[in-house]
Design an enzyme around this catalytic site. Structure first.
Site, short mmCIF file in Angstrom:
data_model
loop_
_atom_site.label_atom_id
_atom_site.label_comp_id
_atom_site.label_asym_id
_atom_site.label_seq_id
_atom_site.Cartn_x
_atom_site.Cartn_y
_atom_site.Cartn_z
N THR A 23 0.85 -1.19 0.00
CA THR A 23 0.00 0.00 0.00
C THR A 23 0.88 1.24 0.00
O THR A 23 2.08 1.17 -0.30
CB THR A 23 -0.99 -0.04 1.19
OG1 THR A 23 -1.96 1.00 1.02
CG2 THR A 23 -0.29 0.15 2.54
N ASN A 24 0.31 2.40 0.32
CA ASN A 24 1.07 3.65 0.37
C ASN A 24 0.54 4.51 1.52
O ASN A 24 -0.36 4.09 2.25
CB ASN A 24 0.97 4.38 -0.98
CG ASN A 24 -0.47 4.66 -1.33
OD1 ASN A 24 -1.16 5.37 -0.62
ND2 ASN A 24 -0.94 4.08 -2.43
N ARG A 25 1.05 5.72 1.64
CA ARG A 25 0.78 6.53 2.84
C ARG A 25 -0.47 7.41 2.74
O ARG A 25 -0.70 8.25 3.60
CB ARG A 25 2.00 7.41 3.15
CG ARG A 25 3.17 6.57 3.65
CD ARG A 25 4.40 7.42 3.86
NE ARG A 25 4.14 8.59 4.68
CZ ARG A 25 4.94 9.63 4.77
NH1 ARG A 25 6.06 9.67 4.07
NH2 ARG A 25 4.63 10.64 5.55
#
Ligand code: CTP
Length: 210
Positions: A23-25
């Site tokens: 995933t990412n932030r």
């Protein structure tokens, strides 16, 4: 005049195995603020969101998804009903090629993942989904913010792109404030640093002016 908005928000989760994902932030705050502000202004809103720890804004039709592929499918189904589509999601660019049914065991000292590109959802809006309405993209950049954003505007057929500099620690991602530049084909408009709800009202106003 009241319009129908489609908003994408949040990150996507790309499973590696039954217990892990890439995933990412992204927190989803910007997309949720946009959806809430548009609904508050009396517009109809479809919010297609990856996994977020946020309350769904009142008055919004909410469609939760997990992966980029699910988000692509949901957007393809619903974008035809919208007059304005705003793509605030931070879609994972790649996903694992193979997702084993069982948890990956740590058998070796290194592990190589093979990834394959996800579909570009915003980039499909015009040519694949045939969307004729107002199209707004986001560009989170760490360098050459305006020129990178303008490249995305042209490649993806947007009316404008909301560009922000994610190398700055005081704005963006998990912050409740942001400072962005709206990048059009021939000019730019820099908005003041403000909270994401006020910024959403400005972005909605600009989208309705297109
Ligand atoms: N986007 C999308 N689907 C993807 C990737 C991006 O809909 N698979 C949308 C985002 O929601 C955003 C815009 O495209 O509105 C720009 O996203 P970004 O990841 O910055 O663009 P990319 O085309 O993936 O470019 P880069 O090479 O910088 O990753």
């Amino acid at each position: 005049m009241k319009k129908h908005f489609l908003v994408t928000a949040g990150p996507t989760h790309e499973p590696l195995d039954p217990v892990r994902y890439l995933t990412n932030r992204s927190s989803g705050k910007m997309g949720y603020a946009l959806a809430g502000a548009a609904a508050h202004e009396g517009h109809r809103v479809t919010l297609i969101s990856g996994p977020c720890n946020l309350d769904v804004p009142d008055g919004v039709d909410y469609l939760p998804v997990e992966t980029a592929a699910e988000m692509y499918h949901a957007v393809s189904r619903y974008i035809g009903k919208a007059q304005v589509a705003i793509f605030a999601a931070a879609v994972a660019d790649y996903r694992p090629v193979n997702v084993p049914e069982q948890k990956i065991k740590k058998t070796g000292d290194t592990l190589t993942l093979e990834l394959v590109k996800n579909p570009d959802i915003l980039g499909s809006a015009r040519e694949v989904f045939g969307f004729k309405g107002t199209l707004v993209g986001f560009a989170a950049e760490t360098e050459n913010v305006i020129s990178n954003a303008r490249g995305k505007l042209q490649r993806k057929g947007c009316d404008f792109v909301v560009a922000n500099d994610v190398s700055r620690k005081d704005i963006g991602f998990d912050s409740s404030e942001n400072e962005v530049t709206l990048v059009y084909a021939e000019h730019e408009v820099t908005l003041p640093k403000e909270d994401k709800y006020q910024l959403s009202l400005d972005i909605i106003e600009k989208a309705l002016e297109v």
